[in-house]
Enzyme design. Structure first.
Site, PDB file in Angstrom:
ATOM      1  N   TYR A  36      34.784  59.037  39.274  1.00 46.30           N
ATOM      2  CA  TYR A  36      33.817  60.099  39.564  1.00 46.30           C
ATOM      3  C   TYR A  36      33.072  60.461  38.277  1.00 46.30           C
ATOM      4  O   TYR A  36      33.666  60.499  37.201  1.00 46.30           O
ATOM      5  CB  TYR A  36      34.554  61.308  40.165  1.00 46.30           C
ATOM      6  CG  TYR A  36      35.154  60.947  41.504  1.00 46.30           C
ATOM      7  CD1 TYR A  36      34.410  61.049  42.663  1.00 46.30           C
ATOM      8  CD2 TYR A  36      36.441  60.407  41.584  1.00 46.30           C
ATOM      9  CE1 TYR A  36      34.940  60.656  43.886  1.00 46.30           C
ATOM     10  CE2 TYR A  36      36.977  60.008  42.805  1.00 46.30           C
ATOM     11  CZ  TYR A  36      36.220  60.140  43.948  1.00 46.30           C
ATOM     12  OH  TYR A  36      36.728  59.738  45.147  1.00 46.30           O
ATOM     13  N   TYR A  78      33.173  68.680  53.565  1.00 44.80           N
ATOM     14  CA  TYR A  78      33.458  67.295  53.198  1.00 44.80           C
ATOM     15  C   TYR A  78      34.551  67.267  52.124  1.00 44.80           C
ATOM     16  O   TYR A  78      34.399  67.895  51.062  1.00 44.80           O
ATOM     17  CB  TYR A  78      32.176  66.637  52.657  1.00 44.80           C
ATOM     18  CG  TYR A  78      32.376  65.207  52.222  1.00 44.80           C
ATOM     19  CD1 TYR A  78      32.884  64.251  53.091  1.00 44.80           C
ATOM     20  CD2 TYR A  78      32.057  64.803  50.929  1.00 44.80           C
ATOM     21  CE1 TYR A  78      33.068  62.938  52.701  1.00 44.80           C
ATOM     22  CE2 TYR A  78      32.234  63.483  50.527  1.00 44.80           C
ATOM     23  CZ  TYR A  78      32.745  62.557  51.425  1.00 44.80           C
ATOM     24  OH  TYR A  78      32.941  61.256  51.025  1.00 44.80           O
ATOM     25  N   ARG A  90      55.123  62.883  49.887  1.00 43.09           N
ATOM     26  CA  ARG A  90      56.039  63.210  50.991  1.00 43.09           C
ATOM     27  C   ARG A  90      56.893  64.445  50.676  1.00 43.09           C
ATOM     28  O   ARG A  90      58.018  64.570  51.149  1.00 43.09           O
ATOM     29  CB  ARG A  90      56.958  62.021  51.348  1.00 43.09           C
ATOM     30  CG  ARG A  90      56.231  60.775  51.802  1.00 43.09           C
ATOM     31  CD  ARG A  90      55.262  60.998  52.951  1.00 43.09           C
ATOM     32  NE  ARG A  90      55.831  61.235  54.250  1.00 43.09           N
ATOM     33  CZ  ARG A  90      56.026  60.295  55.165  1.00 43.09           C
ATOM     34  NH1 ARG A  90      55.713  59.043  54.915  1.00 43.09           N
ATOM     35  NH2 ARG A  90      56.515  60.599  56.351  1.00 43.09           N
ATOM     36  N   GLY A  94      50.355  67.334  49.826  1.00 42.84           N
ATOM     37  CA  GLY A  94      49.117  67.052  50.570  1.00 42.84           C
ATOM     38  C   GLY A  94      48.921  68.094  51.659  1.00 42.84           C
ATOM     39  O   GLY A  94      47.826  68.626  51.854  1.00 42.84           O
ATOM     40  N   HIS A 117      35.903  60.226  53.801  1.00 43.91           N
ATOM     41  CA  HIS A 117      35.919  58.765  53.884  1.00 43.91           C
ATOM     42  C   HIS A 117      37.252  58.253  53.359  1.00 43.91           C
ATOM     43  O   HIS A 117      37.765  58.789  52.372  1.00 43.91           O
ATOM     44  CB  HIS A 117      34.806  58.166  53.019  1.00 43.91           C
ATOM     45  CG  HIS A 117      33.431  58.471  53.533  1.00 43.91           C
ATOM     46  ND1 HIS A 117      32.691  59.537  53.084  1.00 43.91           N
ATOM     47  CD2 HIS A 117      32.681  57.838  54.475  1.00 43.91           C
ATOM     48  CE1 HIS A 117      31.531  59.555  53.726  1.00 43.91           C
ATOM     49  NE2 HIS A 117      31.492  58.541  54.577  1.00 43.91           N
ATOM     50  N   ALA A 125      46.939  57.438  53.879  1.00 38.43           N
ATOM     51  CA  ALA A 125      46.004  58.562  54.074  1.00 38.43           C
ATOM     52  C   ALA A 125      45.624  58.689  55.552  1.00 38.43           C
ATOM     53  O   ALA A 125      45.520  59.801  56.072  1.00 38.43           O
ATOM     54  CB  ALA A 125      44.769  58.367  53.209  1.00 38.43           C
TER      55      ALA A 125
HETATM   56  C1  LIG Z   1      47.401  61.014  51.567  1.00 36.04           C
HETATM   57  C2  LIG Z   1      48.199  61.832  50.557  1.00 36.04           C
HETATM   58  C3  LIG Z   1      47.300  62.892  49.945  1.00 36.04           C
HETATM   59  C4  LIG Z   1      49.368  62.536  51.291  1.00 36.04           C
HETATM   60  O1  LIG Z   1      49.968  63.432  50.361  1.00 36.04           O
HETATM   61  P1  LIG Z   1      51.518  63.858  50.475  1.00 36.04           P
HETATM   62  O2  LIG Z   1      51.745  64.940  49.486  1.00 36.04           O
HETATM   63  O3  LIG Z   1      52.383  62.676  50.388  1.00 36.04           O
HETATM   64  O4  LIG Z   1      51.542  64.429  51.964  1.00 36.04           O
HETATM   65  P2  LIG Z   1      52.666  65.362  52.635  1.00 36.04           P
HETATM   66  O5  LIG Z   1      53.978  65.186  51.954  1.00 36.04           O
HETATM   67  O6  LIG Z   1      52.142  66.752  52.695  1.00 36.04           O
HETATM   68  O7  LIG Z   1      52.716  64.739  54.094  1.00 36.04           O
HETATM   69  C5  LIG Z   1      52.471  65.501  55.267  1.00 36.04           C
HETATM   70  C6  LIG Z   1      52.668  64.613  56.477  1.00 36.04           C
HETATM   71  O8  LIG Z   1      51.656  63.598  56.515  1.00 36.04           O
HETATM   72  C7  LIG Z   1      52.212  62.381  57.024  1.00 36.04           C
HETATM   73  N1  LIG Z   1      52.226  61.366  55.974  1.00 36.04           N
HETATM   74  C8  LIG Z   1      51.988  61.547  54.650  1.00 36.04           C
HETATM   75  N2  LIG Z   1      52.094  60.371  53.995  1.00 36.04           N
HETATM   76  C9  LIG Z   1      52.420  59.445  54.918  1.00 36.04           C
HETATM   77  C10 LIG Z   1      52.686  58.048  54.849  1.00 36.04           C
HETATM   78  N3  LIG Z   1      52.658  57.391  53.701  1.00 36.04           N
HETATM   79  N4  LIG Z   1      53.000  57.394  56.001  1.00 36.04           N
HETATM   80  C11 LIG Z   1      53.078  58.065  57.179  1.00 36.04           C
HETATM   81  N5  LIG Z   1      52.843  59.394  57.312  1.00 36.04           N
HETATM   82  C12 LIG Z   1      52.507  60.069  56.193  1.00 36.04           C
HETATM   83  C13 LIG Z   1      53.641  62.709  57.427  1.00 36.04           C
HETATM   84  O9  LIG Z   1      53.613  63.155  58.766  1.00 36.04           O
HETATM   85  C14 LIG Z   1      53.970  63.851  56.487  1.00 36.04           C
HETATM   86  O10 LIG Z   1      55.003  64.678  56.955  1.00 36.04           O
HETATM   87  P3  LIG Z   1      56.559  64.261  56.697  1.00 36.04           P
HETATM   88  O11 LIG Z   1      56.694  63.890  55.259  1.00 36.04           O
HETATM   89  O12 LIG Z   1      57.302  65.502  57.089  1.00 36.04           O
HETATM   90  O13 LIG Z   1      56.805  63.093  57.603  1.00 36.04           O
HETATM   91  C15 LIG Z   1      48.812  60.923  49.461  1.00 36.04           C
HETATM   92  O14 LIG Z   1      49.436  59.800  50.059  1.00 36.04           O
HETATM   93  C16 LIG Z   1      47.809  60.430  48.427  1.00 36.04           C
HETATM   94  O15 LIG Z   1      47.540  61.119  47.448  1.00 36.04           O
HETATM   95  N6  LIG Z   1      47.239  59.223  48.631  1.00 36.04           N
HETATM   96  C17 LIG Z   1      46.267  58.678  47.669  1.00 36.04           C
HETATM   97  C18 LIG Z   1      44.957  59.420  47.683  1.00 36.04           C
HETATM   98  C19 LIG Z   1      44.221  59.239  48.985  1.00 36.04           C
HETATM   99  O16 LIG Z   1      44.144  58.147  49.506  1.00 36.04           O
HETATM  100  N7  LIG Z   1      43.642  60.334  49.522  1.00 36.04           N
HETATM  101  C20 LIG Z   1      42.930  60.289  50.782  1.00 36.04           C
HETATM  102  C21 LIG Z   1      41.469  60.184  50.634  1.00 36.04           C
HETATM  103  S1  LIG Z   1      40.735  61.736  50.149  1.00 36.04           S
END
Ligand SMILES: CC(C)(COP(=O)(O)OP(=O)(O)OC[C@H]1O[C@@H](n2cnc3c(N)ncnc32)[C@H](O)[C@@H]1OP(=O)(O)O)[C@@H](O)C(=O)NCCC(=O)NCCS
Length: 204
Positions: A36, A78, A90, A94, A117, A125
């Protein structure tokens, strides 16, 4: 507001300031495959509640940056970036950031939908957002310039309009009256259906 993950760690959100903006940049470099530019970070500093850092036991482990996109007919929030460092996934971080986004929309009362997106192969995600009732609305081919796959899904969650908005809009008010009373009672006083929540006192 502080929340606690199942492991007992403390999760809280904090403002992005000139003092910690470098931490946000570093985090985004690690979490996202795209970079960015300076304008992005300049805007983020002025975004107020639309940009937040996530802390796990006082360490920066995540961040969310949004903007409001307005057209003649719509007002949409957005999500530009929402990410968490891999070792801290997890744990509900998030979830905490997305709940913050829902609160902003709820408070605003005039946001039609939330969208973002994601790369088409970003299953983590996609699963995360589906859990909160986001849907794949379209595929944008060649959306990304320097990464593979280059295609992106547009994920979108339509929001319910505030009941108070409907009261102010005679047409919408009629709509409510003409539909069943039950619909109003079931859905409460407007607000936003986040699809899912977790943590203390939350429903699944
Ligand atoms: C997507 C992302 C933000 C999730 O963050 P996180 O802190 O792991 O999410 P949470 O712990 O709050 O998860 C909440 C719920 O979402 C779902 N979830 C989160 N990650 C998951 C995975 N890898 N597979 C399946 N379900 C998932 C689950 O239902 C989870 O609840 P549970 O842990 O009780 O099963 C994280 O994986 C990330 O930073 N990814 C890289 C950045 C990205 O791609 N961002 C999206 C574009 S903006």
């Amino acid at each position: 507001m502080v929340s606690y993950c199942p492991r007992g760690g403390r999760i809280e959100l904090g403002d992005v300031t000139p003092h910690n903006i470098k931490q946000l940049k570093r985090l985004n470099q690690v979490v996202f495959p795209v970079s960015y530019n300076d304008k992005f970070y300049k805007d983020v500093l002025e975004a107020g509640e639309l940009a937040k850092l996530a802390f796990y036991n006082d360490i920066v482990v995540g961040a969310v940056c949004c903007r409001v996109d307005v057209t003649e007919k719509t007002r949409k929030l957005y999500i530009m970036t929402l990410g968490c460092l891999a070792p801290y996934r997890r744990l509900g971080i998030g979830n905490k950031m997305l709940e913050h986004v829902f609160k902003i929309c709820d408070k605003d009362g005039n946001i039609d939908s939330i969208f973002l997106h994601v790369q088409v192969n970003n299953d983590q995600a996609i699963d995360f957002y589906k859990r909160f009732s986001f849907e794949i609305k379209e595929t944008k081919e060649h959306y990304y310039k320097r990464i593979e796959p280059a295609d992106a899904y547009v994920l979108e969650k339509t929001l319910k309009k505030e009941a108070s908005d409907k009261e102010n809009d005679p047409a919408a008010a009629n709509e409510v009256t003409e539909s069943s009373e039950g619909a109003q009672t079931e859905e409460g006083a407007g607000g936003i259906d986040t699809g899912a929540t977790r943590g203390n006192g939350a429903s699944q």
